[in-house]
Structure formats: C-alpha cells, structure tokens
Design an enzyme around this catalytic site. Sequence first.
Site, PDB file in Angstrom:
ATOM      1  N   THR A 161      -8.520   7.862  -2.321  1.00 41.54           N
ATOM      2  CA  THR A 161      -7.195   7.967  -1.737  1.00 41.54           C
ATOM      3  C   THR A 161      -6.665   9.397  -1.684  1.00 41.54           C
ATOM      4  O   THR A 161      -7.056  10.225  -2.474  1.00 41.54           O
ATOM      5  CB  THR A 161      -6.241   7.116  -2.599  1.00 41.54           C
ATOM      6  N   ASP A 216     -10.837  -4.069  -3.226  1.00 43.08           N
ATOM      7  CA  ASP A 216      -9.436  -4.256  -3.620  1.00 43.08           C
ATOM      8  C   ASP A 216      -8.995  -5.708  -3.509  1.00 43.08           C
ATOM      9  O   ASP A 216      -7.912  -6.075  -3.965  1.00 43.08           O
ATOM     10  CB  ASP A 216      -8.508  -3.359  -2.784  1.00 43.08           C
ATOM     11  N   GLY A 275      -4.770   7.520  -6.916  1.00 47.03           N
ATOM     12  CA  GLY A 275      -5.000   7.182  -8.329  1.00 47.03           C
ATOM     13  C   GLY A 275      -5.178   5.709  -8.593  1.00 47.03           C
ATOM     14  O   GLY A 275      -5.019   5.267  -9.741  1.00 47.03           O
TER      15      GLY A 275
HETATM   16  O1  DON Z   1      -5.267   0.777  -2.130  1.00 49.16           O
HETATM   17  C1  DON Z   1      -5.465   0.958  -3.320  1.00 49.16           C
HETATM   18  O2  DON Z   1      -4.689   0.650  -4.200  1.00 49.16           O
HETATM   19  C2  DON Z   1      -6.733   1.687  -3.734  1.00 49.16           C
HETATM   20  N1  DON Z   1      -7.761   1.450  -2.759  1.00 49.16           N
HETATM   21  C3  DON Z   1      -6.423   3.144  -3.901  1.00 49.16           C
HETATM   22  C4  DON Z   1      -7.625   3.956  -4.306  1.00 49.16           C
HETATM   23  C5  DON Z   1      -7.271   5.275  -4.885  1.00 49.16           C
HETATM   24  O3  DON Z   1      -6.125   5.632  -5.080  1.00 49.16           O
HETATM   25  C6  DON Z   1      -8.460   6.111  -5.241  1.00 49.16           C
HETATM   26  N2  DON Z   1      -8.060   7.301  -5.928  1.00 49.16           N
HETATM   27  N3  DON Z   1      -8.156   7.459  -7.114  1.00 49.16           N
END
Ligand code: DON
Length: 591
Positions: free
Chosen positions: A401, A443, A493
């Site tokens: 992200t 997710d 994060g």
């Molecule tokens: O959408 C989400 O909550 C996750 N896919 C976010 C992934 C993320 O923040 C990766 N970084 N550490």
Amino acid sequence: MKTGFSFIVFSLLTLLLVGSCKNAPRKEPSKDLFTLFVEDPDARPFYSDKQGVFGKNGMVASAHEEASKAGLEILQAGGNAVDAAIATHYALAVVFPFAGNLGGGGFAVIREHSGKYHSIDFREKAPLAAHRDMYLDKDGNVIEGLSLKGHLASGVPGSVDGTVEMHSRLGKIAWEKILGPAIRLAEEGVILTEREARGLNSYKKTFLEVNGPQLTYFIKPDGTEWKKGDLLVQKDLAECLKRIRDKGREGFYSGKTADLLVAEMKKGGGIITHEDLKQYKSAWRKPLVSDYRGHKVVSMAPSSSGGVALIQMLKLVEQYPLQQWGWNSEKTAQVMIEAERRVYADRAKWMGDTDFIDIPLDKLISAAYLKERWKDFNPEVASKSSDIRAGDIPGYESMETTHFSVVDKEGNAVSLTTTINGAYGSKVIVEGGGFLMNNEMDDFSIKAGVPNMFGLIGNKANEIAPGKRMLSCMTPTIIEKNGKLFMVVGTPGGSTIMTSIFQTILNVIDHKMTMQQSVNALKFHHQWLPDRTVFEKGAFSDKTLAELRKKGYVMDPQNGTLGRMDCILVYPDGRLEGASDPRADNTSVGY
Ligand code: DON
C-alpha cells in the site's frame, strides 16, 4: 497455516524501501515537547527530527520524491488537487512499484474548496469465477500461499477506472497532460534509491519463481544486483501508460493491455477474464462523517473498514482528557489500547462489502453504541481480548500500500490510499505490460477465523463471492476545523493503518504537535487478536511500560516500524505543512 501477525512486522520492514525533506531548514523539535511528553531527558519520542515542508500554494506528500514532483508539476500547470493526485498516482506506479500500481486498487476522499465532499471506492473485486472456498483444499484446509503469491491471488484491478472517474467528475485540466510525468519517468527512467534497489534485489528470486526464468522486468540487464543511483527504465509500462493517456478507461480494460493481462492470467492459472475487466466499475460512496473535539472528520466508508474504525476509536477516547494525561502516558495508552481492542473486534464481525452485505454503519459509530462498548472497561486491569466480542446490534445477523495527500491553492484536497496489498503484490508482472498485479484476494476471509497476512480475522461478512470487494483497512481521511480544511492524513500498513492514523490525529489535536512531529512520533498498535500491543522502541518510557505490564497488558517492542504517513496540515495563516514519514523515502514538495 498462514504467516499471521508476525507478517505485520515483516511487511512493515519490507516497506523500509530514508527520506529527505527538501526546501526546509532542519531544526530540533522544541525542547518543550520532549519534557512535556517523557520524564527521561534522554528519551526521544520521535523516530527522527525531520522537519515539515512549508508552502502556500500547493503541497504534495507521497512515498517518493519524483511522484510528489509529478503532482507539483501538474499543480503548477494549472491543475487542481484531483489532477495532481492522479499524476502522483501514475508516477508512483512507475517509481514505486513496491505499492504504486496499475494492477491494484484503492480509495480516495476528496474535499472541494467549497466544503463539498466526495469519496470513491476503486477497490479490486473478486473475479466472476471466484468462489468462497477457492483457497481451500478438499479437506477444507487453507492452501498455503495461494491467496498471496501468483496468478490466483489477484482481484480485478480498479485503479485505472477510479482515476478516470475522479478526473471526469472533478478534474480540471486535460487527461492527456496529467499522465505526462509518469510516461516520462517510465521512458527516461527513474534513479533508484537505496531502499528501492534493496527491495528489488530481495524479491528477485520470487519474481523469477513466479514469472519464469525469461523474465526481464525489474531484473538488472547485466544480471547484477541493483545499486542506489542505477536507472530503472520501463518501456512496456510507458506504452501501457500511453494507451491509458490516449483511450482513458478503455486503454486498460480493453484493447492491448487487457489482452496482455488476460493472456498473463491464462498462462499462470489465473481466473481474471475480459468479462471481469469489462464489468469492473469503481463506486462513488457517501463519505463517513463524524466529529472529534469540535473537528469534522470525513473518512472512507466500506468496502474499507478504515473510516468506521477510525471514527469509533476517536469517539471512544473523546471523553478522556488525553492532553492533560500526556502523550503515551499510562492512562492515555490504556484507553487507546482498550478502544483499539473493541474496534477491531467489531471489524471482524461486521465489516465487508456493502454492495453484498448490510452493515449497521450509523449504529456502529453512534454515541449510544460506543458508550455501551466501554461498559466492561476496568481502568485497574487490562481487558482480555478473549472476553471482548463484537457489540450486539439488534436486527442484524452475525454473520503494500501507499498513501498520498494533495492540497491545491484553492484549498481543494485529496487523500488517496492505493495498494497491490503485499510488497510488489502477487509478484506477477504482466508480460508485455510490465506492471505488477495485486494479491488483494488475501484480504478476504479465505476461511472463517483464519487470519490474513496482517493477522486480521474475518467471517461471513467478508467471505469471497464473485464480483465482491475484499475488506480493506485503508483510511484516507480529511479533517476540518471551523469549517475550513485542517488536515489531510493517511498511511499504508495493513491492519496498522487505522491505529497509526488515530495516533497521528490525536498527536495534532490533543498533544499540539506539528504535522511532521506527529508523523515522526513513535507509534503502537493493538488489533484485538492477538492480545498484545506492539510498539516502536522508545514509544513508551520504562515507567509507563512497567505500569501497563502490571495491569496485565502484553507490551511487545518491535524492531520494525509502524506507519508510512504522508499528511498535510493547514495553519490559520494559510500555510501548508507537508509531512512525509522519515521511516522511508517519503517526501513532501510544495510551493
Ligand atoms: O486494503 C488493505 O487493508 C490492505 N490490502 C493494505 C495493505 C497494506 O497497507 C500494505 N502495507 N503495509
């Protein structure tokens, strides 16, 4: 067995792809702050003494200097914050392949200078051929890694549709102009930072494993390791960007790029088809609105759980005198941890894609419901996560992200978080296209109660269904004070997104930090399960740690870091403070 919570630290460590703040004198944060926050005169509650960047006419804060400059170029060419955000987005897809993307999705909260808000959900969707148990073997066990790596891990990308939608509703200058900086960066190349060189080197083996030995993308032409200062040229990606420049949405979801993407899926056993691409549509959502100590808070509604969770945490602690208690004091930390515990329990039960399930959103952020959530809190002793369940709401069944912030001279603002989930997503690089695909399918709750890569568990509300969006933690947020733009915040994060933003907001509103101090401040995180608080070393004094442990809190120091914030604060005299996280290459530029 999935890698679970330990992956948080791992993924945050891999995010360490150190930023420099241009245009601003460096100076020590005021002594007062240190004495105010911690008893130990040698303690430093900040990750670094990085200073904010100030401007009056516009500011872009993002994960990479070149991407922030791309946004600034568009602002200076007469574009508004939305145009600049789109330019930054596409530039990140080139200069920050770790998370910037064409093959991912995200969310944006947008404030027009008039005070009108919009929010758009361009989260990926499960392909039409997806089904609930697609990551389970015949005995119902999770097939390790299938939702994380390779062709089957991807959802249908939403970023191109989302940015086209944003532009057609709110953009000011021509679409073709906006993609200019990204195309230039792809064609002429970007100079690798040390962190990026390290990132590409450490994933080389996986890239080759997933894509085959013929792979040339992200592999140094002479076969040696990447070094800081090397030039990364991406010709195929430049061609994809030109097709998007020339044809907009159709330049990605049909024609050559779509053909390349579908062929790549077929080659590797993926299930995304032309029909999936044709059907993908981002969704304008009603922004979630609440208030905290007189500030209006506007954040993202589902399919992200971020806005609900952030508002719940803010409302839960609002009754406590956090400023008087002090930053990360025992009492302050205790109520924040207990709020986080309860909010993440709610997330696991209630949250999912509102196009598929009904979520009692208004109830979940209502004062009466949140008051009820404190009923079992005893300030003398830590609650146990095993005793905390999601709240009851009658009438309802149980069932990597990157973020950037932009403000233009008129006061339009964009808060946008986008992702391909893990570092370099699924590691699949579309042959002929040169862009990475997401591993967002992880997710979903791939099996009830089994944690995703961030240790988050979910249930029926977040199970896989064709065309459904997987639940997210992304929390792009905008805050107003006295009816005027005040703060634009966000971070990557995974599961730690909401708690990092929660702390960043409290640091400014309750603890009177500058935007940059708030970003620099050391952070902690609790997510209900597992029942422990992880923290960046130095975030608590030894005395506070001892007091919290005495009450039964499991306090777990980490070698990794929390958050990669990119935020903007507006001062009463109109100055903009861009604050980019010192924990990575993040850089703010303004004018
Ligand atoms: O959408 C989400 O909550 C996750 N896919 C976010 C992934 C993320 O923040 C990766 N970084 N550490």
